[in-house]
Structure formats: C-alpha cells, structure tokens
Design a protein around this motif. Structure first.
Motif, PDB file in Angstrom:
ATOM      1  N   ALA A   1       0.716  -1.196  -0.062  1.00 20.90           N
ATOM      2  CA  ALA A   1       0.015   0.079   0.088  1.00 20.90           C
ATOM      3  C   ALA A   1       0.996   1.019   0.060  1.00 20.90           C
ATOM      4  N   GLU A   2       1.861   0.972  -0.769  1.00 24.41           N
ATOM      5  CA  GLU A   2       3.056   2.230  -0.723  1.00 24.41           C
ATOM      6  C   GLU A   2       2.849   3.541  -1.356  1.00 24.41           C
ATOM      7  N   SER A   3       1.800   3.553  -2.167  1.00 20.00           N
ATOM      8  CA  SER A   3       1.360   4.775  -3.133  1.00 20.00           C
ATOM      9  C   SER A   3       0.043   4.856  -3.376  1.00 20.00           C
ATOM     10  N   ASP A   4      -0.313   6.194  -4.090  1.00 24.96           N
ATOM     11  CA  ASP A   4      -1.725   6.325  -4.334  1.00 24.96           C
ATOM     12  C   ASP A   4      -2.160   5.465  -5.543  1.00 24.96           C
TER      13      ASP A   4
ATOM     14  N   VAL B   1      -0.072  -8.881 -13.234  1.00 27.25           N
ATOM     15  CA  VAL B   1      -0.708  -7.685 -13.214  1.00 27.25           C
ATOM     16  C   VAL B   1       0.219  -6.665 -12.949  1.00 27.25           C
ATOM     17  N   ASP B   2       0.212  -5.320 -13.379  1.00 29.32           N
ATOM     18  CA  ASP B   2       1.146  -4.177 -13.141  1.00 29.32           C
ATOM     19  C   ASP B   2       2.674  -4.235 -13.268  1.00 29.32           C
ATOM     20  N   ARG B   3       3.096  -5.520 -12.579  1.00 26.58           N
ATOM     21  CA  ARG B   3       4.527  -5.548 -13.109  1.00 26.58           C
ATOM     22  C   ARG B   3       4.752  -7.083 -13.739  1.00 26.58           C
ATOM     23  N   MET B   4       5.907  -7.098 -14.082  1.00 23.27           N
ATOM     24  CA  MET B   4       6.181  -8.415 -14.982  1.00 23.27           C
ATOM     25  C   MET B   4       7.014  -9.431 -14.065  1.00 23.27           C
TER      26      MET B   4
ATOM     27  N   GLY C   1      12.050   0.014 -16.473  1.00 25.37           N
ATOM     28  CA  GLY C   1      11.469   0.547 -17.854  1.00 25.37           C
ATOM     29  C   GLY C   1      11.743   2.025 -17.800  1.00 25.37           C
ATOM     30  N   ARG C   2      11.159   2.797 -16.768  1.00 23.09           N
ATOM     31  CA  ARG C   2      11.328   4.279 -16.531  1.00 23.09           C
ATOM     32  C   ARG C   2      12.952   4.664 -16.400  1.00 23.09           C
ATOM     33  N   THR C   3      13.661   3.861 -15.849  1.00 25.44           N
ATOM     34  CA  THR C   3      14.995   4.172 -15.720  1.00 25.44           C
ATOM     35  C   THR C   3      15.776   3.971 -16.866  1.00 25.44           C
TER      36      THR C   3
ATOM     37  N   PHE D   1       5.375  10.149 -12.902  1.00 27.77           N
ATOM     38  CA  PHE D   1       4.585   9.007 -13.570  1.00 27.77           C
ATOM     39  C   PHE D   1       3.492   8.556 -12.554  1.00 27.77           C
ATOM     40  N   ASP D   2       2.443   8.271 -13.081  1.00 31.03           N
ATOM     41  CA  ASP D   2       1.109   7.634 -12.434  1.00 31.03           C
ATOM     42  C   ASP D   2       0.074   8.379 -12.600  1.00 31.03           C
ATOM     43  N   THR D   3       0.318   9.706 -12.709  1.00 27.89           N
ATOM     44  CA  THR D   3      -1.073  10.655 -12.965  1.00 27.89           C
ATOM     45  C   THR D   3      -2.002  10.217 -12.050  1.00 27.89           C
TER      46      THR D   3
HETATM   47  C1  GZL Z   1       3.159   0.549 -12.041  1.00 26.62           C
HETATM   48  C2  GZL Z   1       3.461   0.450 -10.580  1.00 26.62           C
HETATM   49  C3  GZL Z   1       4.353   1.056  -9.673  1.00 26.62           C
HETATM   50  C4  GZL Z   1       3.601   2.691  -9.747  1.00 26.62           C
HETATM   51  C5  GZL Z   1       3.769   3.377  -8.254  1.00 26.62           C
HETATM   52  O1  GZL Z   1       2.714  -0.026 -12.568  1.00 26.62           O
HETATM   53  O2  GZL Z   1       4.196  -0.902 -10.509  1.00 26.62           O
HETATM   54  O3  GZL Z   1       4.333   0.791  -8.254  1.00 26.62           O
HETATM   55  O4  GZL Z   1       4.199   3.379 -10.537  1.00 26.62           O
HETATM   56  C6  GZL Z   1       3.542   1.905  -7.569  1.00 26.62           C
HETATM   57  O5  GZL Z   1       2.937   4.265  -7.641  1.00 26.62           O
HETATM   58  O6  GZL Z   1       4.248   2.064  -6.184  1.00 26.62           O
END
Ligand code: GZL
Ligand code: ZN
Length: 359
Positions: free
Chosen positions: A59-62, A137-140, A196-198, A275-277
């Motif tokens: 639950a680290e981020s919005d 989901v979200d990350r690979m 990816g962002r790096t 990133f995120d918006t």
């Molecule tokens: C992106 C996600 C990242 C977000 C961060 O898909 O993995 O992790 O950019 C979240 O806000 O903590």
C-alpha cells in the motif's frame, strides 16, 4: 483437470436448467454484473463462485490504492467472485507465502502483482502443478518458462520512460534550456516500472547529452522520495530537473525542494517530472509543480476479469495486454511526442481534464 471438470459439469447443468425452462433467478448463479460477452463464461448461471487469490505488492502509493480498489470492485460477490486479498507490505517472501496459501485453498485463479521481476520460478511452478492459472498484473515476472503465467496486464514501462524523456527534450529545446542536470529518484529496484522508466532516462541522457548528477531509489514512497531529494540537494547545487518514477516520490521531492528554499515549476529553479497521474499528481501537474506526468493506468480489475471470463470459456488469451496510457503536462509547450515512429498527443492538464478522469 479439476477446472475443466467443473466447467463441463456447469455446462451440463446449464443445458439441463435451460431444458427445464429455468425460472428466472431461482437457482440462477449470482449475476456477475458484467456487460456483453462476460456471460458466455462457464460460470454464468452456475452457482459456482470463482475464487481469485490476489497477491498485491502493498500500500506504498496512491497508485497502489487505486489498483487495489479496482480489483476489489471488480472481484466482488455481486459479480460472482470471491476475492482473497493479500497485502505483502512490499516483501517478496510475503507474496510467495500468499501464493502458497492460495494453492492450499484451491483458488480458481491466482493474480500476482510481483514486487520485483525475479525469484518466482519455484512458487509459480507449484501453482502450475496445482493446475491453478496465474495472471500477472502491474509488473512483470522474469521466469525461465513463460508457461508459468497465463497473461500480463499492465503498463509498458519502457514506453512510459521514452515518452517522458521525449517530452523533456522537446520542452528543453522550446525553452532554450541547454544544460540538464538531472536528479533521478528511482522506484523499487527490480520492479518492472523502475526498470523501464530508468531505461528511458538513461537512454535519453546518453542520446541527448544530459547529466544524471544523482541516482537513488525512492522506493515509490513519499517519505523516501523526500529524504533522497534532501540529500541530493545537499550534494549538488546545479540540479534543474528531477525525474521521479512515481507521483508519491514527486510529492516528497517537491517538499524537500521547497524546504531547501528552491522553487519548482515552469518559471522555477527545478522541473519535476513524474509518473502515475494519480489524482493528487495530475492536480500538481495543472499547477506546474509537476511539469510533466506520464500516465500509468491502475484500473486493472476489468481487464483481469475479461481474461478470466475468456479462460472460463476455454478461449485463448493474449500473453501481454498493455493498457493504454497518455502523457500529461503543464501548459502547451509540447503538443506531442514521437517514440519509435508513433505519435502520442500530450494533454494539457486543465480542471476539465481532472474532472473527467476515472481515478
Ligand atoms: C506501476 C506500479 C508502480 C507505480 C507506483 O505499474 O508498479 O508501483 O508507478 C507503485 O506508484 O508503487
Ligand atoms: Zn503555467
């Protein structure tokens, strides 16, 4: 085998029910509340609830909060699911334990948002041996055998990084900023979003001759982002750009910059990219505190449900399902960016844009 047997039994039950002219809701399964297409799934009309075990990062981020809400809203009882939700507090060992618990509980599907890409082969093999499909989901995950997961739903982080940096290049050119001295606050090291962002920033810095004067993880949190920015500002007095890999780091960095007596924004000392918006992030982009914000859509729930319904119906699913993501900015200095020959419109953030967003 277990799952196919259930699907066959349910199909038979459905035919029998239709033949008996089943009476409306009596005995009908809970309505999954899905729109067209969702009803062909094997569970429609059956009383069989689909159990989904979701191993969430934390639950680290919005962004994470919005992502969890999307999953909980989608995998509700009313929609015909039972969701078992696990928050791993950003620790891989907790996610591995959660997956083993899901296997013990014989869930129908495991959804995994892997905190980092490596270290999943063993536990995903256990899920495969238990004949439980895994959706990431979200990350690979970076695994030796791609059959260990059925599909990936999430952002294309290399593209996100490239879009942000193409925007920065165009903006710097438009404003006549010759020298970019960049403080780079990375996400959780080893997470796909960080990788990816790096990559986007490091490739652009090489190509355009930018100076990355400092680089350190802010762990995607506001507290760490502020702490890292404070120390970077103490070590470097020439920073004119901060590249934050999520909004919460940007919020922390902006606090640190102001505390150091410097200013942010189009006419300030330092440009902050993010990133995120998320809601607070896009609002900060309207004021210019964040000058450019590259979208990372957290609403994965509906996409995962679509996948599950296809799998329930025995249909093929794509291995990778990137979500569509835009790029938002303060002002109109850059109208579009081009990455690998594709143009991406840049959206100027106005109150109307903010009011129209889903998260
Ligand atoms: C992106 C996600 C990242 C977000 C961060 O898909 O993995 O992790 O950019 C979240 O806000 O903590
Ligand atoms: Zn302005």
């Amino acid at each position: 085998m277990k799952r196919k047997l259930i699907a066959a039994l349910m199909a038979t039950a459905m035919v029998a029910a239709m033949a008996a002219g089943c009476a409306g809701g009596a005995g009908g399964g809970s309505d999954k509340g899905t729109s067209e297409g969702g009803s062909e799934g094997g569970s429609e009309g059956g009383s069989d609830v689909i159990t989904v075990g979701f191993a969430q990062v934390g639950a680290e981020s919005d962004w994470r909060t919005a992502n969890s809400e999307s999953m909980k809203e989608t995998f509700s009882e009313a929609n015909g699911y039972e969701l078992i939700f696990d928050d791993a507090q950003q620790k891989q060992e907790n996610q591995i334990t959660a997956i083993r618990n899901f296997i013990q509980q014989e869930v129908d599907y495991i959804v995994l948002a892997p905190v980092t890409e490596t270290g999943w082969d063993t536990v995903l093999q256990e899920a495969k041996d238990a004949d439980i499909p895994v959706i990431t989901v979200d990350r690979m995950v970076d695994v030796s055998d791609d059959s260990l997961f059925v599909s990936y739903v999430g952002g294309n982080f290399q593209l996100e990084g490239a879009k942000a940096c193409e925007w920065l290049k165009a903006y710097a050119d438009a404003k006549g900023i010759k020298e970019l001295n960049i403080a780079h606050i990375q996400g959780t090291i080893g997470a796909s979003a960080q990788i990816g962002r790096t990559e986007g920033l490091e490739n652009a810095a090489k190509e355009y001759g930018w100076n990355i004067v400092a680089q350190q993880t802010g762990e995607f949190t506001q507290a760490k982002g502020q702490e890292v920015m404070e120390s970077m500002l103490k070590q470097h007095d020439n920073i004119n750009v901060v590249y934050c890999e999520n909004d919460n780091e940007a919020f922390g960095a902006i606090d640190a910059i102001k505390a150091a007596g410097k200013t942010v924004g189009p006419d300030g000392d330092i440009l902050v990219l993010s990133f995120d918006t998320v809601k607070a992030g896009i609002e900060a982009t309207m004021t210019g505190e964040i000058i450019c914000n590259t979208e990372c859509n957290p609403l994965h729930g509906p996409r995962v449900a679509e996948l599950i319904e296809k799998l329930e119906a025995g249909e093929e699913v794509d291995k990778i399902a990137y979500v569509d993501e835009g790029i938002f900015a303060h002002g109109t200095d850059v109208a579009k960016v081009t990455v690998d020959g594709t143009d991406y419109e840049v959206t100027e953030v106005t109150q109307e844009v903010i009011d129209g967003r889903a998260y």
